[in-house]
Structures are given as C-alpha cells and as structure tokens.
Design a protein around this motif. Structure first.
Motif, PDB file in Angstrom:
ATOM      1  N   UNK A  32       0.834  -1.209   0.000  1.00  0.00           N
ATOM      2  CA  UNK A  32       0.000   0.000   0.000  1.00  0.00           C
ATOM      3  C   UNK A  32       0.870   1.260   0.000  1.00  0.00           C
ATOM      4  N   UNK A  33       0.301   2.334  -0.511  1.00  0.00           N
ATOM      5  CA  UNK A  33       0.936   3.654  -0.501  1.00  0.00           C
ATOM      6  C   UNK A  33      -0.026   4.559   0.258  1.00  0.00           C
ATOM      7  N   UNK A  34       0.361   4.942   1.455  1.00  0.00           N
ATOM      8  CA  UNK A  34      -0.535   5.681   2.344  1.00  0.00           C
ATOM      9  C   UNK A  34       0.085   7.032   2.683  1.00  0.00           C
ATOM     10  N   UNK A  35      -0.751   8.067   2.657  1.00  0.00           N
ATOM     11  CA  UNK A  35      -0.330   9.403   3.047  1.00  0.00           C
ATOM     12  C   UNK A  35      -1.144   9.804   4.268  1.00  0.00           C
ATOM     13  N   UNK A  36      -0.466  10.290   5.282  1.00  0.00           N
ATOM     14  CA  UNK A  36      -1.129  10.791   6.486  1.00  0.00           C
ATOM     15  C   UNK A  36      -1.009  12.308   6.464  1.00  0.00           C
ATOM     16  N   UNK A  37      -2.145  12.969   6.459  1.00  0.00           N
ATOM     17  CA  UNK A  37      -2.171  14.436   6.380  1.00  0.00           C
ATOM     18  C   UNK A  37      -2.801  15.013   7.639  1.00  0.00           C
ATOM     19  N   UNK A  84      11.948  -2.195   8.425  1.00  0.00           N
ATOM     20  CA  UNK A  84      11.133  -0.987   8.568  1.00  0.00           C
ATOM     21  C   UNK A  84      12.056   0.209   8.388  1.00  0.00           C
ATOM     22  N   UNK A  85      12.054   0.773   7.196  1.00  0.00           N
ATOM     23  CA  UNK A  85      12.898   1.926   6.895  1.00  0.00           C
ATOM     24  C   UNK A  85      12.222   3.206   7.343  1.00  0.00           C
ATOM     25  N   UNK A  86      13.013   4.151   7.828  1.00  0.00           N
ATOM     26  CA  UNK A  86      12.468   5.408   8.339  1.00  0.00           C
ATOM     27  C   UNK A  86      13.348   6.558   7.865  1.00  0.00           C
ATOM     28  N   UNK A  87      12.761   7.497   7.143  1.00  0.00           N
ATOM     29  CA  UNK A  87      13.479   8.681   6.678  1.00  0.00           C
ATOM     30  C   UNK A  87      12.960   9.886   7.470  1.00  0.00           C
ATOM     31  N   UNK A 163       8.537   1.473   4.164  1.00  0.00           N
ATOM     32  CA  UNK A 163       9.295   2.713   4.182  1.00  0.00           C
ATOM     33  C   UNK A 163       8.419   3.796   4.791  1.00  0.00           C
ATOM     34  N   UNK A 164       8.898   4.396   5.873  1.00  0.00           N
ATOM     35  CA  UNK A 164       8.165   5.462   6.563  1.00  0.00           C
ATOM     36  C   UNK A 164       8.921   6.756   6.323  1.00  0.00           C
ATOM     37  N   UNK A 165       8.195   7.763   5.867  1.00  0.00           N
ATOM     38  CA  UNK A 165       8.810   9.060   5.568  1.00  0.00           C
ATOM     39  C   UNK A 165       8.101  10.128   6.385  1.00  0.00           C
ATOM     40  N   UNK A 166       8.827  10.793   7.247  1.00  0.00           N
ATOM     41  CA  UNK A 166       8.252  11.828   8.109  1.00  0.00           C
ATOM     42  C   UNK A 166       8.521  13.202   7.488  1.00  0.00           C
ATOM     43  N   UNK A 167       7.550  13.716   6.766  1.00  0.00           N
ATOM     44  CA  UNK A 167       7.651  15.021   6.095  1.00  0.00           C
ATOM     45  C   UNK A 167       8.999  15.183   5.380  1.00  0.00           C
ATOM     46  N   UNK A 168       9.349  14.255   4.494  1.00  0.00           N
ATOM     47  CA  UNK A 168      10.681  14.274   3.886  1.00  0.00           C
ATOM     48  C   UNK A 168      10.925  15.425   2.918  1.00  0.00           C
ATOM     49  N   UNK A 169       9.868  16.125   2.521  1.00  0.00           N
ATOM     50  CA  UNK A 169      10.043  17.222   1.560  1.00  0.00           C
ATOM     51  C   UNK A 169       9.936  18.592   2.208  1.00  0.00           C
ATOM     52  N   UNK A 170       9.740  18.641   3.515  1.00  0.00           N
ATOM     53  CA  UNK A 170       9.486  19.929   4.182  1.00  0.00           C
ATOM     54  C   UNK A 170      10.651  20.909   4.070  1.00  0.00           C
ATOM     55  N   UNK A 188       7.559   2.344  -4.639  1.00  0.00           N
ATOM     56  CA  UNK A 188       6.340   1.596  -4.354  1.00  0.00           C
ATOM     57  C   UNK A 188       5.906   0.778  -5.563  1.00  0.00           C
ATOM     58  N   UNK A 189       5.930   1.404  -6.723  1.00  0.00           N
ATOM     59  CA  UNK A 189       5.487   0.749  -7.961  1.00  0.00           C
ATOM     60  C   UNK A 189       6.456  -0.359  -8.396  1.00  0.00           C
ATOM     61  N   UNK A 190       7.751  -0.069  -8.440  1.00  0.00           N
ATOM     62  CA  UNK A 190       8.744  -1.020  -8.964  1.00  0.00           C
ATOM     63  C   UNK A 190       9.101  -2.126  -7.977  1.00  0.00           C
ATOM     64  N   UNK A 191       9.236  -1.767  -6.715  1.00  0.00           N
ATOM     65  CA  UNK A 191       9.744  -2.714  -5.726  1.00  0.00           C
ATOM     66  C   UNK A 191       8.652  -3.280  -4.807  1.00  0.00           C
ATOM     67  N   UNK A 192       7.470  -2.676  -4.835  1.00  0.00           N
ATOM     68  CA  UNK A 192       6.378  -3.133  -3.981  1.00  0.00           C
ATOM     69  C   UNK A 192       6.549  -2.778  -2.517  1.00  0.00           C
ATOM     70  N   UNK A 193       7.457  -1.853  -2.241  1.00  0.00           N
ATOM     71  CA  UNK A 193       7.691  -1.435  -0.856  1.00  0.00           C
ATOM     72  C   UNK A 193       6.471  -0.673  -0.352  1.00  0.00           C
ATOM     73  N   UNK A 194       6.008  -1.036   0.820  1.00  0.00           N
ATOM     74  CA  UNK A 194       4.858  -0.362   1.425  1.00  0.00           C
ATOM     75  C   UNK A 194       5.274   1.006   1.901  1.00  0.00           C
TER      76      UNK A 194
END
Length: 194
Positions: A32-37, A84-87, A163-170, A188-194
């Motif tokens: 899944x590709x999930x965005x938390x806003x 569980x990757x975290x950026x 892969x968890x990204x905490x506001x990586x573009x801020x 997400x598309x190529x590797x299927x990483x959640x």
C-alpha cells in the motif's frame, strides 16, 4: 495478514493534559501507498515514531502495534532496522558518515552483511537512484535534496518491507520535493515497498 496493524493506540506525552494520539486504529497491507495528512501538531510524527520501538517517544501508551502479526515490542531491533525503513524530516539529522558511499553502506555494515553483499547492494542503489556520479563526494558537498535522496537510498539498500517518511520534503525546494516524491512512488510501484 496486515503488514502493520494498530489497535486502539492512545499515547500521552509526560505532563500533557490530553493525549497526542487517541484510539488510533489502522491496518496497513503489503504494497500500500498511504499518506497521512493533518495540520502541524496533530500527531503525525508521534504516530509514525510508534512504528519502530527505537524511535517511540517517551510517554504513556495503551493499545497494540503488530508487525506481520507479532507485537512490535517482540520484533528484534535487527529485524526492525532491516525491514522498517524510516526517513527523517531533516536530512542532516540522519546522515552519520562523511562520504556518500560510506552512508550507503552504513546500515548494511551495522546489520553484519558480508562485504560482497554490501558492494552489490550499494551499487544497485546508487544506480537505481542515479547517484553514482556523487558516489565519492563528501556528504557536506551535497544539497538538501541530494542529502534526502541519499538518506532514502541508504534505507532502501537494506530492502525494507516498509518505508516510513516523516515530512521528507518539508526542507526541500518545490522541484526537489517533486522529484523526491516521484522517486518514492517509483519505489512503491517497482519494488512493492509499502
């Protein structure tokens, strides 16, 4: 079985009058590709930090968090580190070495991979992310966008399930932010990483 499942998670920081998280329930399936806003201060980072026990904030927690069916507290630190990757939000807060190639290899070295496996994975990620031209650069020479891409590549070298990204573009300019998000979609598309 869900990759991650959170049941009735409530969390309160010490001396806080109200919980930062209250009765959170969510199931995250593989791929899944999930965005938390939400607005600033609503608990996004607090929630994300509960996905790895090493990053869990100090406070009072109730409810449960399960990773592949097991209570997260029972999942080894090694497994959490590799799967569980975290950026982090700030690229400089995650970089720990001096050279780009050192940074790409650091997590794998910490997990005890063989030199041959490390070389292969580092080369794969440098190629996948198109960063082979700065392979021998000092990380201090990189722009903010390059550092954030390096952080992402370093995490992906471990082939995490999530892969968890905490506001990586801020802290990135609009072009760098757009490029970074396209890369995340590609992962997400190529590797299927959640």
């Amino acid at each position: 079985m869900a990759l991650f499942e959170i049941r009735n998670l409530t969390f309160t920081y010490p001396e806080a009058k109200t919980p930062a998280l209250q009765e959170v329930n969510v199931a995250i399936e593989q791929g899944e590709f999930i965005v938390i806003c939400g607005k600033s201060g609503c608990g996004k980072t607090t929630l994300l930090r509960h996905f790895k026990t090493a990053l869990t904030p100090y406070g009072t927690r109730s409810g449960e968090i399960r990773f592949l069916g097991d209570a997260l507290e029972q999942v080894s630190v090694r497994t959490q580190a590799s799967e569980i990757g975290y950026v982090l939000q700030s690229p400089d807060n995650q970089i720990v070495t001096d050279k780009v190639w050192h940074e790409l290899a650091f997590g794998l070295e910490s997990l005890g991979y063989s030199n041959a496996d490390i070389r292969i994975r580092v080369a794969e990620m440098a190629s996948y992310f198109g960063i082979q031209d700065w392979f021998y650069k000092n990380v201090s020479e990189l722009s903010g966008g390059q550092k954030q891409l390096l952080n992402l590549a370093s995490i992906m070298a471990m082939h995490p399930d999530m892969l968890i990204l905490d506001e990586p573009t801020s802290q990135l300019d609009p072009i760098a932010a757009s490029d970074f998000l396209e890369t995340v979609k590609k992962i997400n598309r190529d590797l299927g990483t959640t």
